[in-house]
Design an enzyme around this catalytic site. Structure first.
Site, short mmCIF file in Angstrom:
data_model
loop_
_atom_site.label_atom_id
_atom_site.label_comp_id
_atom_site.label_asym_id
_atom_site.label_seq_id
_atom_site.Cartn_x
_atom_site.Cartn_y
_atom_site.Cartn_z
N TYR A 173 -24.22 -33.34 8.57
CA TYR A 173 -23.22 -34.22 8.24
C TYR A 173 -23.67 -35.56 7.44
O TYR A 173 -22.64 -36.57 7.13
CB TYR A 173 -22.66 -34.69 9.66
CG TYR A 173 -23.61 -35.49 10.65
CD1 TYR A 173 -24.17 -34.72 11.69
CD2 TYR A 173 -24.17 -36.84 10.47
CE1 TYR A 173 -25.16 -35.13 12.73
CE2 TYR A 173 -25.07 -37.09 11.47
CZ TYR A 173 -25.49 -36.47 12.32
OH TYR A 173 -26.45 -36.95 13.14
N LYS B 265 -33.10 -30.91 24.97
CA LYS B 265 -31.98 -29.92 25.48
C LYS B 265 -32.57 -28.84 26.38
O LYS B 265 -31.57 -28.54 27.32
CB LYS B 265 -31.25 -29.58 24.29
CG LYS B 265 -30.58 -30.65 23.58
CD LYS B 265 -29.67 -29.97 22.21
CE LYS B 265 -28.80 -31.03 21.70
NZ LYS B 265 -27.75 -30.39 20.75
N THR C 278 -38.10 -18.07 8.97
CA THR C 278 -38.94 -17.42 9.72
C THR C 278 -38.18 -16.38 10.53
O THR C 278 -37.44 -16.43 11.21
CB THR C 278 -39.58 -18.34 10.74
OG1 THR C 278 -39.95 -19.53 10.31
CG2 THR C 278 -40.57 -17.73 11.64
N ALA D 159 -32.10 -20.48 12.89
CA ALA D 159 -32.03 -19.58 14.22
C ALA D 159 -32.77 -20.62 15.10
O ALA D 159 -33.44 -20.21 15.97
CB ALA D 159 -33.05 -18.45 13.85
N GLY D 160 -32.37 -21.73 15.02
CA GLY D 160 -33.00 -23.05 15.88
C GLY D 160 -31.82 -23.01 17.16
O GLY D 160 -30.92 -22.20 17.35
N ALA E 9 -29.30 -25.17 17.26
CA ALA E 9 -27.92 -25.43 16.83
C ALA E 9 -27.43 -23.97 16.70
O ALA E 9 -26.38 -23.62 17.01
CB ALA E 9 -27.69 -26.08 15.79
N ASP F 58 -21.79 -28.14 22.71
CA ASP F 58 -22.14 -27.75 21.26
C ASP F 58 -21.22 -26.46 20.75
O ASP F 58 -20.66 -26.56 19.57
CB ASP F 58 -23.52 -27.57 21.07
CG ASP F 58 -24.44 -28.70 20.87
OD1 ASP F 58 -24.07 -29.86 20.88
OD2 ASP F 58 -25.43 -28.53 21.03
N LEU G 154 -23.02 -27.64 9.16
CA LEU G 154 -23.46 -28.51 10.15
C LEU G 154 -24.25 -29.82 9.84
O LEU G 154 -24.05 -30.91 10.66
CB LEU G 154 -24.20 -27.80 11.53
CG LEU G 154 -23.50 -26.43 12.04
CD1 LEU G 154 -24.24 -26.23 13.30
CD2 LEU G 154 -22.23 -26.60 12.22
N SER H 157 -29.21 -42.22 16.27
CA SER H 157 -28.17 -41.51 16.62
C SER H 157 -26.86 -42.14 16.62
O SER H 157 -26.65 -43.57 16.55
CB SER H 157 -28.37 -41.39 18.24
OG SER H 157 -26.97 -40.87 18.86
N LEU H 158 -25.64 -41.37 16.09
CA LEU H 158 -24.36 -42.04 15.96
C LEU H 158 -23.51 -42.04 17.13
O LEU H 158 -22.21 -42.36 17.12
CB LEU H 158 -23.78 -41.21 14.71
CG LEU H 158 -24.26 -41.60 13.17
CD1 LEU H 158 -23.80 -40.59 12.46
CD2 LEU H 158 -24.14 -42.80 12.81
#
Ligand code: ATR
Length: 289
Positions: free
Chosen positions: A230, A71, A156, A132-133, A135, A107, A228, A20-21
């Site tokens: 990075y 999440k 999918t 379609a997840g 994010a 987000d 998205l 993680s950044l």
């Protein structure tokens, strides 16, 4: 900065969390603002999430971010959630207020702020989303709430249909539609689109380096391309879009802005966007990473 008995503690729960950044990004901001805060990464197994969240209260932490895979579950474990967290069905920022946990989701706003700053107002625009997840859900609902027409394309197809249904329930019928990845309709929709957003991991370092299932020629100069992903900073999609004369944004902007919004809620201070972005970029560019 010294950690003392007065230092306020925030952090991130994830699994895995090692790459993680967010810790360096937030700690750089705290140092810049001379805030007595520290941000710590915490590896939390899914079955330990309820205990970990109660721990935020027990330990007197100011709050935490939660990331993959926590999440959605976190949204169910809050005392209260914001409207956005409810609409997205997910929480990425927890705020501890006097023994109660408030769940927020930054987000959508983190995605939107840099786009608006580039002068792109989604109202009345056509946006094509790949993926379609989780994010994509935040992005699709945010764009539809801003008045864009959203078209969702996913490997999918059933997940694209499910997400379009959700957007239409939340934002009104006709706000979104789903399409498959068949080359011809996809190329046509790209040609008619104003905004293309990649929410999948395609193009990410270590993942298949293939680009998205559209011919480069359908990227036109009136199209804004927002990836998205990075890492790398310049993805194959962004490189192709630039060569076709598109305006572009990379995923670092969303990463920084979603974090900045969380930091502002926890501290009440204005987040130093440039400092946070420079910290992230320096770590992504580092050959040792
Ligand atoms: P996130 O929360 O980051 O959105 P996710 O919920 O796992 O993560 O969603 C990942 C998205 O990337 C999905 O849309 C996934 O497509 P499927 O629904 O078909 O799995 C998409 N994705 C991941 N790898 C992909 C690949 N190699 N090609 C195309 N799509 C891919």
């Amino acid at each position: 900065m010294d950690i003392t008995g007065r230092t306020k503690v925030v952090g991130v729960f994830g699994h895995p969390v090692g790459h993680s950044l967010s810790p360096p990004m937030h700690n750089a901001a705290f140092a810049h603002l001379a805030l007595d805060f520290v941000y710590i990464p915490m590896e939390v197994l899914p079955e330990r999430l309820p205990d970990a969240l109660r721990g935020v209260i027990a330990l007197g932490m100011v709050g935490v971010n939660v990331t993959i895979p926590h999440k959605e579950r976190t949204a169910e474990l809050m005392d209260e959630i914001t409207e956005e967290a409810r609409l997205f069905g997910a929480v990425n920022t927890v705020i501890h207020r006097e023994g109660r946990l408030l769940g927020d989701n930054t987000d959508g706003r983190g995605f939107l702020r840099p786009l608006m700053a580039e002068g792109f107002d989604p109202r009345g625009k056509r946006a094509l989303l790949f993926g379609a997840g989780g994010a994509s859900r935040a992005v699709a609902i945010t764009l539809a709430r801003q008045g864009a027409k959203v078209i969702i394309a996913n490997r999918t197809e059933a997940r694209a249909v499910e997400l379009a249904d959700r957007v239409n329930r939340v934002c009104g019928a006709g706000a979104a539609e789903a399409i498959g990845l068949d080359a011809e309709p996809l190329a046509r929709i790209t040609e008619q689109a104003d905004l293309l957003v990649n929410t999948t991991s395609v193009g990410m370092l270590g993942n298949p380096r293939k680009t998205l299932p559209i011919p480069e020629e359908s990227l036109h100069s009136g199209l804004f391309v927002y990836d998205l992903v990075y890492n790398p900073l310049r993805t194959p999609l962004l490189a192709a879009a630039e060569s076709r004369g598109c305006r572009t944004l990379g995923g670092v902007k969303m990463l920084v802005h979603q974090g900045a919004l969380a930091l502002e809620t926890w501290t009440g201070a204005e987040a130093p966007i440039e400092v946070m972005e420079a910290e992230v970029v320096s770590r992504l560019s580092s050959p040792t990473d």
